[in-house]
Design an enzyme around this catalytic site. Sequence first.
Site: not given
Ligand code: PLP
Length: 381
Positions: A70-71, A170, A192, A232, A326
């Site tokens: 997600g990041t 989420q 995940h 890759t 986080c």
């Molecule tokens: N966006 C939201 C709303 C999240 O809750 C999170 C992770 O907690 C992320 C993005 C980031 O996802 P990832 O851990 O796959 O980088």
Amino acid sequence: MIYLDNASTTKVGTDVVNEMLPYLFEEYGNPGTLYDIGQRAKEAVDKARNQVAAFLGADSPEQIIFTSGGTESNNMVFSAFPTIPRKTHILVSSIEHDSISNIGFPNQNIINVDENGKIIWDDFVQRMNRSIYLASVMFANNEIGTINPIEKIGEYCREHGVLFHSDCVQAAGCIKINVNELCLDFASISSHKIHGPKGVGALYIRNKNLINPKLMWRVGGKHQEFGYRGGTENVPGIVGFGKACEILTGNEMRVGSKITLLKRKMWSKLRSNFSKYGLLEILHDNANSAESFGKILNIRIDGVDAETMVLMLNAKHVCVSAGSACRSHEQQPSRVLKAVGLTDDQARDSIRISLSLFNTEEELNEAADIIADTVYTLKQG
Ligand code: PLP
């Protein structure tokens, strides 16, 4: 162990693991190669791309780019815009995930949220102007579970010629995401959080002309991910992610309803336990999280520091979170809880409980007993 931190990460499903295993042991080829073992890996990646596209209701698998999660998907959206004359600003909500709010985009306007974490519609409309080229509003918040009216925002953006991105990390798996119905130009999801493996996610891009791969920070091979992300491919991870999406496709609302019901039952059990100890007035539901659809319950226990609580519960084999995953190493009170009107002290007394389909009513009752007993012991001491 009772695991109640599913907004942080989830257990990988057995079917997902079984799907991945061949790509770790026998089918370990590089999808960029021409011989059979490589081509079979490529086919597996293509299949997963179709599964993710179906999960998001995308028109074509080519609209899906695999990322590390997600990041990265969120970062990508903001890193690669071609400059459009007079379109110089972006619009984001005040409760976005750090992977958006920490980008520190120079021309960034912030949409305020109400006490439940929903964007204030009038504020959003007021901030919309001709200089905005992208709006980004998360579907479900990761700390308080608030669900934003994504379809309404998407329609408004499209009518006004503004690109629209939503962080759906989420919401995925609990709420149906159809990128066309929601008028999304970009959507981020993460494996995940939906019982897939870690280190993989996806970005939906409606029209690839909207993003210029040459402007993106990741420099590498031109051949992977349609030139949008060199390196890759994480074949086993992508295969597992695809399977996790396939399992949930069409079942999102059933899963979401079941989890919501479990969450509400847990909230009422917590209330009755606290009431039994004469402690009901110190227990609060932040931002009405018990009411919102989905997995997240954010509670505040006056005078009980969240980190202390997390450690005490850990000693009793219950996993919850102090704020979002986080932030759990930070001393700063949560920016999201402050945005919905909590004081620093109130934010520090808040814990997040987040569920998945793997949780049972029995273990939630047990966790509610343990939480109430722990608070009672602390208050006695
Ligand atoms: N966006 C939201 C709303 C999240 O809750 C999170 C992770 O907690 C992320 C993005 C980031 O996802 P990832 O851990 O796959 O980088």
